[in-house]
Enzyme design. Structure first.
Site: not given
Length: 249
Positions: A26, A28, A187
């Site tokens: 990922d 961000d 996250d």
């Protein structure tokens, strides 16, 4: 916490993916700690229009309603019944985020150490994100990773964005690798759910989201950042299975 409550192993392990062929990230909150910048941008702009009676949104609201989600879903949450206004607002917010990112974006601790480990082993790699294309390209460029990723898969280019598995399934297809020999770094709850739904082991980062929320999405295990000894113990185990004698750490 030493091991994800969802793991049946006594120590964090990625042995099920041996031999490892691909790593999917990922963007961000996973490559960089960008959530505070997103939170600040949303907070400023929502306050300007009197959202929530002019009271700034707090971190709990941000995590529950915004973090990791696609802008289509965010628009529907913030402006129910008026998606057009919501999408315009999100576009303006992304422009503010990009201005902030150019000045303040920083990599997650240990990112370049992990990058070297991946490059040294010749693994395939892709970025898989719900972020708009201009955001994703800017962050990857600012982090010096434009030449690192073979592909950038956007949620908006798939039939369904995260938390659906489509973006990760597309990444596997583009890289021509099996889910049985790949690993995901994420996250957010949305992102972990997407990776798990695609059948790929997910290492979750506790960059900003609470451990108990991330564990509900069933990651293989959680780490603080890419310096975490749990990660390097798992990578060393993979090296041993591949017949490498070098220490991963």
């Amino acid at each position: 916490m030493t091991v994800s409550e969802n793991s049946s192993n006594s120590t964090p392990s990625l042995s099920q993916v041996a031999p490892l062929e691909a790593v999917l990230f990922d963007v961000d909150g996973t490559l960089c700690d960008s959530d505070p910048l997103h939170h600040h941008a949303f907070q400023v702009m929502l306050q300007e229009i009197g959202f929530n009676g002019g009271v700034p949104i707090n971190e709990e609201f941000f995590i529950q309603n915004i973090a990791g989600k696609h802008n289509d879903d965010i628009a529907d949450t913030l402006f129910p019944g008026d998606r057009e206004r919501g999408l315009k607002f999100c576009d303006d917010k992304e422009a503010l985020f990009r201005r902030l990112a150019k000045e303040q974006l920083k990599p997650i601790d240990g990112l370049y150490k992990l990058r070297k480990w991946i490059e040294d082993r010749g693994l395939r790699r892709a970025a898989v994100t719900n972020a708009p294309k201009p955001n994703a390209e800017l962050m990857i460029s600012l982090l010096g990773l434009s030449d690192f990723f073979e592909a950038v898969i956007l949620g908006s280019d798939c039939e369904h964005p995260k938390p659906f598995p489509d973006p990760y399934l597309k990444a596997l297809e583009v890289l021509q690798v099996s889910k049985d020999h790949a690993v995901v770094f994420e996250d957010s709850v949305s992102g972990i759910k997407a990776g798990v739904a695609a059948g790929i082991p997910v290492v979750g980062l506790t960059t900003r989201n609470p451990e108990h929320l991330l564990n509900q999405a069933k990651p293989t295990f959680l780490i603080k950042n890419y310096e975490d000894p749990k990660l390097w113990a798992a990578l060393e185990e993979l090296d041993k299975k591949a017949g490498r004698v070098t220490d991963a750490a």
